[in-house]
Design a protein around this motif. Structure first.
Motif, PDB file in Angstrom:
ATOM      1  N   GLU A 130      53.441  47.125  39.600  1.00 47.41           N
ATOM      2  CA  GLU A 130      53.007  46.221  40.664  1.00 47.41           C
ATOM      3  C   GLU A 130      51.504  45.997  40.598  1.00 47.41           C
ATOM      4  N   ASP A 131      50.770  47.068  40.328  1.00 47.11           N
ATOM      5  CA  ASP A 131      49.317  46.932  40.253  1.00 47.11           C
ATOM      6  C   ASP A 131      48.901  46.042  39.090  1.00 47.11           C
ATOM      7  N   MET A 132      49.724  45.988  38.049  1.00 50.87           N
ATOM      8  CA  MET A 132      49.376  45.159  36.899  1.00 50.87           C
ATOM      9  C   MET A 132      49.328  43.676  37.252  1.00 50.87           C
ATOM     10  N   SER A 133      49.970  43.271  38.347  1.00 49.20           N
ATOM     11  CA  SER A 133      49.948  41.872  38.738  1.00 49.20           C
ATOM     12  C   SER A 133      48.810  41.546  39.701  1.00 49.20           C
ATOM     13  N   GLY A 134      48.035  42.562  40.091  1.00 51.87           N
ATOM     14  CA  GLY A 134      46.930  42.353  41.010  1.00 51.87           C
ATOM     15  C   GLY A 134      45.685  41.873  40.299  1.00 51.87           C
ATOM     16  N   PRO A 135      44.602  41.675  41.047  1.00 52.32           N
ATOM     17  CA  PRO A 135      43.376  41.127  40.441  1.00 52.32           C
ATOM     18  C   PRO A 135      42.615  42.136  39.582  1.00 52.32           C
ATOM     19  N   GLU A 151      43.677  53.960  28.003  1.00 53.42           N
ATOM     20  CA  GLU A 151      43.690  53.240  29.266  1.00 53.42           C
ATOM     21  C   GLU A 151      42.961  51.912  29.113  1.00 53.42           C
ATOM     22  N   GLY A 152      43.450  50.925  29.834  1.00 52.53           N
ATOM     23  CA  GLY A 152      42.714  49.695  30.061  1.00 52.53           C
ATOM     24  C   GLY A 152      42.398  49.631  31.541  1.00 52.53           C
ATOM     25  N   ILE A 153      41.127  49.543  31.891  1.00 55.94           N
ATOM     26  CA  ILE A 153      40.687  49.653  33.290  1.00 55.94           C
ATOM     27  C   ILE A 153      39.899  48.408  33.665  1.00 55.94           C
ATOM     28  N   THR A 154      40.202  47.864  34.833  1.00 54.91           N
ATOM     29  CA  THR A 154      39.423  46.744  35.362  1.00 54.91           C
ATOM     30  C   THR A 154      38.541  47.265  36.486  1.00 54.91           C
ATOM     31  N   GLY A 155      37.268  47.474  36.213  1.00 57.22           N
ATOM     32  CA  GLY A 155      36.340  47.886  37.254  1.00 57.22           C
ATOM     33  C   GLY A 155      35.982  46.703  38.144  1.00 57.22           C
ATOM     34  N   VAL A 156      35.822  46.964  39.429  1.00 60.29           N
ATOM     35  CA  VAL A 156      35.561  45.896  40.400  1.00 60.29           C
ATOM     36  C   VAL A 156      34.069  45.578  40.438  1.00 60.29           C
ATOM     37  N   LEU A 157      33.718  44.324  40.162  1.00 54.13           N
ATOM     38  CA  LEU A 157      32.349  43.841  40.333  1.00 54.13           C
ATOM     39  C   LEU A 157      32.215  43.032  41.621  1.00 54.13           C
ATOM     40  N   ASN A 158      33.181  42.166  41.881  1.00 51.55           N
ATOM     41  CA  ASN A 158      33.171  41.350  43.099  1.00 51.55           C
ATOM     42  C   ASN A 158      34.621  41.146  43.525  1.00 51.55           C
ATOM     43  N   ARG A 159      35.035  41.874  44.559  1.00 46.36           N
ATOM     44  CA  ARG A 159      36.435  41.816  44.980  1.00 46.36           C
ATOM     45  C   ARG A 159      36.806  40.427  45.524  1.00 46.36           C
ATOM     46  N   THR A 160      35.849  39.732  46.127  1.00 48.17           N
ATOM     47  CA  THR A 160      36.138  38.422  46.711  1.00 48.17           C
ATOM     48  C   THR A 160      36.436  37.385  45.636  1.00 48.17           C
ATOM     49  N   THR A 161      35.629  37.372  44.588  1.00 44.36           N
ATOM     50  CA  THR A 161      35.808  36.371  43.538  1.00 44.36           C
ATOM     51  C   THR A 161      36.726  36.835  42.419  1.00 44.36           C
ATOM     52  N   GLY A 162      37.138  38.110  42.456  1.00 44.52           N
ATOM     53  CA  GLY A 162      38.015  38.627  41.415  1.00 44.52           C
ATOM     54  C   GLY A 162      37.296  38.979  40.128  1.00 44.52           C
ATOM     55  N   GLU A 163      35.974  39.105  40.188  1.00 42.85           N
ATOM     56  CA  GLU A 163      35.227  39.459  38.977  1.00 42.85           C
ATOM     57  C   GLU A 163      35.291  40.963  38.725  1.00 42.85           C
ATOM     58  N   GLY A 164      35.465  41.315  37.469  1.00 44.65           N
ATOM     59  CA  GLY A 164      35.548  42.725  37.112  1.00 44.65           C
ATOM     60  C   GLY A 164      34.903  42.993  35.770  1.00 44.65           C
ATOM     61  N   LEU A 165      35.004  44.237  35.340  1.00 47.48           N
ATOM     62  CA  LEU A 165      34.494  44.658  34.041  1.00 47.48           C
ATOM     63  C   LEU A 165      35.600  45.433  33.345  1.00 47.48           C
TER      64      LEU A 165
END
Length: 323
Positions: A130-135, A151-165
């Motif tokens: 389920e988390d794989m379908s999230g931002p 692991e492949g990890i999406t770090g949160v840069l801007n939760r509002t715009t969906g930007e990550g690292l």
């Protein structure tokens, strides 16, 4: 979060004891019920295989990212030991940030890494579909039969715009440097044959995997295992859990605060429920709960300056849904 409803009673006692001193533990219970793994590779072979796994994920990506190695030293001590192997075993860990692409592509890159690894025949470890379908998706996988974990990890840069690292990590199995003996020197033979520990394989892997990720977030070297630390099975009226404890090297107070802040940020970015808890000695402590597994992690400063870590994973699912 009501800790007494979420954590098995025996595990809660062990975590509380951990903050002020090393808790007691029966001899041999850190074995995980396995004989030592006979991994035959040297440091360079481990690094080469880890880099191969990284490139299997990245080389076909679009847009094409750059690779920036980051994180702790590549070769270090085996942190999450799952048997009675000797203390001088090593592990290789590679971290790469995927750079040179917009932050909005981070999710896409992590999903591409997952798909590339699946095409190689690699297996899911504990990823939440389920988390794989999230931002901000996260995926945990392993290779077969050589048992590298990635692991492949999406770090949160801007939760509002969906930007990550996007970050990729590969960790090798534990291995012995050339010339070292593979025979354990302090194992209790009876403990290696404990049938109760042998049934806890998946939960043991989850506990050790979480310990490894906490180690990565702390960015602090580990200390030699103390009495009472290691892997054990906890049983009480709520069921059976796997419990893993270990400590970092002693730190100045300001470094402890920063290390705990990094760990809290990791938990929050990975979707854990997090809270600070008071301790008798006044040292800071963070408790986090994994929402799907019911795993509980406590990361706490101690009076010795070391940061102590305890991870408790239910064998048969969450201990409680109460958060």
């Amino acid at each position: 979060m009501n800790l007494r409803k979420v954590i098995p009673a025996a595990a809660l006692l062990a975590m509380t004891t951990m903050v002020t001193a090393c808790g007691a533990q029966e001899d041999g219970q850190e074995t995980g019920g396995k004989t030592p793994k006979q991994v035959t590779m040297n440091e360079q072979q481990a690094v080469d295989r880890a880099e191969e796994i990284i490139h299997q994920a990245v080389d076909g990506m679009s847009p094409k990212p750059g690779l920036e190695r980051t994180g702790p030293e590549t070769v270090g001590p085996c942190i999450a030991r799952d048997d009675h192997g000797p203390d001088d075993r090593l592990q290789v860990t590679l971290f790469y940030k995927l750079t040179g692409v917009p932050g909005t592509e981070a999710k896409n890159l992590v999903l591409q890494a997952r798909d590339a690894w699946l095409k190689q025949g690699y297996k899911y470890n504990s990823s939440d579909k389920e988390d794989m379908s999230g931002p901000f998706p996260w995926v945990s996988m392993r290779t077969e039969p050589d048992d590298f974990w990635m692991e492949g990890i999406t770090g949160v840069l801007n939760r509002t715009t969906g930007e990550g690292l996007a970050t990729l990590k590969v960790r090798s199995p534990c291995f012995l440097p050339p010339g070292k003996s593979s025979a354990p020197t302090t194992a209790d033979p009876a403990a290696l044959e404990d049938p109760d520990l042998q049934v806890d394989g998946p939960a043991r892997h989850r506990a050790l995997g979480h310990s490894s990720r906490i180690y990565d977030a702390l960015r602090v070297g580990s200390a030699p295992a103390q009495p009472g630390e290691g892997l054990s099975t906890v049983r009480d009226e709520s069921g059976t859990s796997v419990h893993h404890t270990w400590s970092t090297e002693p730190l100045p107070e300001d470094e402890t605060v920063r290390a705990l802040a990094r760990t809290q940020a990791y938990f929050q970015s990975a979707g854990w429920s997090v809270r600070h808890v008071p301790t008798r000695g006044g040292t800071p402590a963070v408790v986090a709960r994994h929402p799907e597994e019911g795993t509980i992690a406590q990361v706490a400063g101690s009076t010795t300056g070391a940061v102590r870590v305890a991870v408790t994973t239910p064998v048969n699912g969450p201990a409680s849904a109460d958060v």
